[in-house]
Enzyme design. Structure first.
Site, short mmCIF file in Angstrom:
data_model
loop_
_atom_site.label_atom_id
_atom_site.label_comp_id
_atom_site.label_asym_id
_atom_site.label_seq_id
_atom_site.Cartn_x
_atom_site.Cartn_y
_atom_site.Cartn_z
N GLN A 259 0.83 -1.21 0.00
CA GLN A 259 0.00 0.00 0.00
C GLN A 259 0.86 1.26 0.00
OE1 GLN A 259 -3.38 0.14 -0.58
NE2 GLN A 259 -2.64 -1.91 -1.04
N HIS A 262 1.67 3.18 -3.22
CA HIS A 262 0.68 3.89 -4.05
C HIS A 262 1.00 5.37 -4.17
CE1 HIS A 262 -2.32 1.17 -5.53
NE2 HIS A 262 -2.41 0.55 -4.37
N GLU A 327 -9.49 1.01 4.68
CA GLU A 327 -9.89 0.53 3.36
C GLU A 327 -9.63 -0.98 3.22
OE1 GLU A 327 -7.33 2.00 0.32
OE2 GLU A 327 -8.73 1.58 -1.31
N HIS A 328 -8.40 -1.40 3.52
CA HIS A 328 -8.04 -2.82 3.50
C HIS A 328 -7.68 -3.24 4.92
CE1 HIS A 328 -6.64 -1.20 -0.45
NE2 HIS A 328 -7.32 -2.24 -0.89
N ASP A 361 -6.76 -6.73 -5.03
CA ASP A 361 -6.61 -5.62 -5.98
C ASP A 361 -6.81 -6.07 -7.41
OD1 ASP A 361 -6.09 -3.70 -4.16
OD2 ASP A 361 -3.92 -3.61 -4.51
N HIS A 420 -54.52 15.86 1.16
CA HIS A 420 -54.16 14.44 1.27
C HIS A 420 -55.37 13.65 1.78
CE1 HIS A 420 -50.04 15.86 0.80
NE2 HIS A 420 -49.57 14.62 0.87
#
Lengths: 430, 430
Positions: A259, A262, A327-328, A361, A420
């Site tokens: 990670q 990235h 996230e992961h 991924d 109504h």
């Protein structure tokens, strides 16, 4: 990597530091983005061609903005056939997994003639943003397009910035074709989001826009939200490894680094109850970093947002994982399924030492577009759900309405909504 | 009501006019709203007490901001017991319908030790905004809270502006109690949205905010989106009646007016193939308007956004209905279920002449929080889906990873992500 014994103070600081990476903090670009959107709304194609010239240095016009069949064929001829093969295998796995997410229309009826239900319909037209240049990832094309295809979306329009030569990277085009994109346009940035949202002479408007992009793209998506729908706004990537003494430190270190590479805002965190594991992982990280091609990015990312956190108990580690809402999340403990039952917030959960994050991924099938930056507390992975919408179905006979009509009239009158009440009562006025 | 023979020109004008009602057009209030949010972020309780004094003229402090059990008991004693009874019946129907929306975690495994799945978790804490004053609708409390309760949300925090006397309308409190709200705070406006998003001394932060509000509330929700999740931003109410010559003109007219009474921006449209029906509905509308208590609002709404549209064919009527994507769609034709199969975009679909729209607003069970202003093209009714999120589950054994690991390494290397490749390949390095 720095190692910290977790206490309430350090936890608070780390949580705050991670949230600073949010795309919600970059409001300074808002005016630029809003101007681009207004220009595209009023001048349409003319504006997007000008911005493409300015930002991408490419000459795009009404004659070449749409990618042709010939260009797609050319892309296949340029790409290594073994990569095409891998893209196809991955696409198949993604398709198989996402088919399991399909939701169906349902109804329930009673013998009195009342029927209630929920109708599921695919969204009509979806735009998919794909970054250009270095961030052109074929895997990302597959992950954004295939769920839309599985949902039954008829029009899937991809936009991506061209290179200076007016071309699109061949991997992007091949992945788009394999995934089932119906049209591809050479335009990127906020101008592409505006074109998809409001339409231009060349690009028909869509109903929803998905796909990752830079800060201009993210802010443009936020600005057009409501006119069209969008996916959740992606922040920098994250991994959290929750491990006990049974974990293999070399595997853990390698996964943290996957990670970190990235970008410099990516975050890699190990939470563990084992001081021994913490030390070994730190050593292994140093060894790997020296060998990896993206070592500058990795080192900065680790210095900024990398942590090894030591806790006294597994419960404390789990609680912290739920607060970070990564996230992961990799669970590498003696009984990972047991730990998983206690996880409330995570985008994707990887169980056991062979469930390395890149498996998700690229290949296993679940989506890699995941909620980042703590948003797993309320957002979900991209899925078929994002490309459908529902309509309630209500069908009552006179026989079914009669026993309850006075209750409805009473409720409507209590809220002061007499028209109504009237629309119910006149049905029983004779 | 004005009657127009539909052609492409009139259709375009009507669609554009309807979209002008969007809350996205009120950007002029953005600065005010952003200031309020910043003040609440930095000064927390102090700021919300000041704003409540300024806007609601009520003295609220840390000692009385949270509604007590005694106040709820008092509310029950103030409300007509027959209204309490109707609220309970409606709450039960809403609960029964929404239970059918529940989604479940699933997994699929292979004998090689690979397991993929999707875990469903309720969102931890939800904030529900309830307007004060004239717009305090108990039915709206039920519709926003019950789906959260069914989803399993643990904390449901309601916020609503107090009257000058520091009290909340009894109908709101009773509905909140019946629906299962866990805490209620006397604060409204953008300051309430900010408090729920960022937390104050008195109000703990939530993960998602739902519920209708005025333009300040809508803009505040848009501003905090990303920090927390929100429901879709509600616009003015709409009804579209799609009818042929078999429809009862008196019923159709009454149903059109039931939406027109909401506010001056509400839209009521009949699309029909029958000139005779068009004429009769127009007459019936005039007769009803004269008798109804909210006639000024109704007349303005009809003048602004009320239309009777004549088409040559039913297909043309259906196509237009799909383009308008109305919040409420009534189908009053000889075979309404057949027509329903062709409907792509609508919030709630009411079939047949006894499925009057207020049946759905109050009682049948489906949610009355529906996508407005054309957003039914991509948004759904509020549902249990809005109060859950999903996590992907990935568990692979060594045996399952081995046959595919080279493909993953190849894909990762093709994207230039060598640390991703490394985390897979080291698992097979011996």
């Amino acid at each position: 990597m720095r190692t910290i014994r977790l206490d309430s103070e350090s936890k608070k600081n780390i949580l705050e530091s991670l949230l600073k990476r949010s795309p919600n903090q970059y409001e300074e670009y808002t005016n630029t983005v809003n101007n681009i959107i207004e220009e595209v709304k009023s001048r349409q194609d003319e504006a997007i061609f000008e911005y493409t010239k300015e930002f991408d240095k490419a000459d795009i016009n009404a004659g070449n903005i749409k990618v042709t069949e010939e260009e797609i064929e050319e892309a296949y001829s340029l790409l290594d056939p073994s990569i095409v093969e891998v893209i196809r295998k991955a696409a198949n796995n993604i398709d198989v997994y996402h088919r399991k997410q399909k939701q169906y229309s349902w109804f329930d009826s009673e013998p009195d003639g009342s029927l209630l239900g929920q109708k599921v319909t695919a969204i009509g037209a979806v735009g998919v943003y794909v970054p250009g240049g270095k961030a052109a990832y074929p895997s990302s094309v597959l992950m954004n397009v295939i769920p839309a295809k599985v949902a039954g979306v008829e029009r899937i329009a991809m936009v991506t910035p061209p290179g200076r030569n007016g071309k699109i990277y061949e991997g992007t085009l091949v992945a788009a074709k394999e995934a089932g994109v119906t049209e591809i346009y050479k335009v990127g940035g906020a101008q592409a989001i505006a074109a998809l949202s409001f339409g231009t002479e060349s690009i028909k408007k869509v109903d929803k826009i998905v796909g990752p992009g830079n800060i201009y793209v993210a802010l443009a998506k936020k600005a057009v939200y409501g006119h069209v729908s969008i996916d959740s706004i992606a922040g920098p990537s994250e991994i959290l490894v929750l491990a006990d003494e049974s974990a293999n430190p070399r595997f853990v270190a390698a996964d943290l680094l996957s990670q970190a590479e990235h970008d410099e805002l990516a975050s890699s965190i190990l939470i563990t109850t084992s001081k021994e594991l913490a030390e070994k992982v730190s050593e292994e990280v140093d060894k790997f970093v020296a060998q990896l091609s993206r070592k500058e990015i990795i080192q900065k990312s680790l210095d900024n947002y990398g942590y090894i956190l030591l806790t006294d108990t597994l419960e404390e580690a789990i609680e912290t994982a739920n607060e970070i809402a990564s996230e992961h999340l990799e669970i590498v403990t003696k009984d990972p399924f047991h730990v998983m039952t206690k996880i409330k917030n995570a985008g994707a959960i990887f169980l056991g030492e062979y469930s390395s994050e890149p498996l998700g991924d690229y290949f296993a099938g679940p989506n890699h577009v995941l909620p980042t930056n703590g948003t797993a507390k309320f957002f979900s992975p991209l899925s078929v759900d994002d490309f459908i919408k529902k309509s309630s179905i209500i069908a009552y006979s006179k026989e079914a309405l009669e026993p309850i009509y006075k209750d409805i009239v009473k409720f409507a009158n209590a809220e002061g909504l007499t028209a109504h009440a009237n629309s119910i009562s006149i049905r029983f006025e004779e």
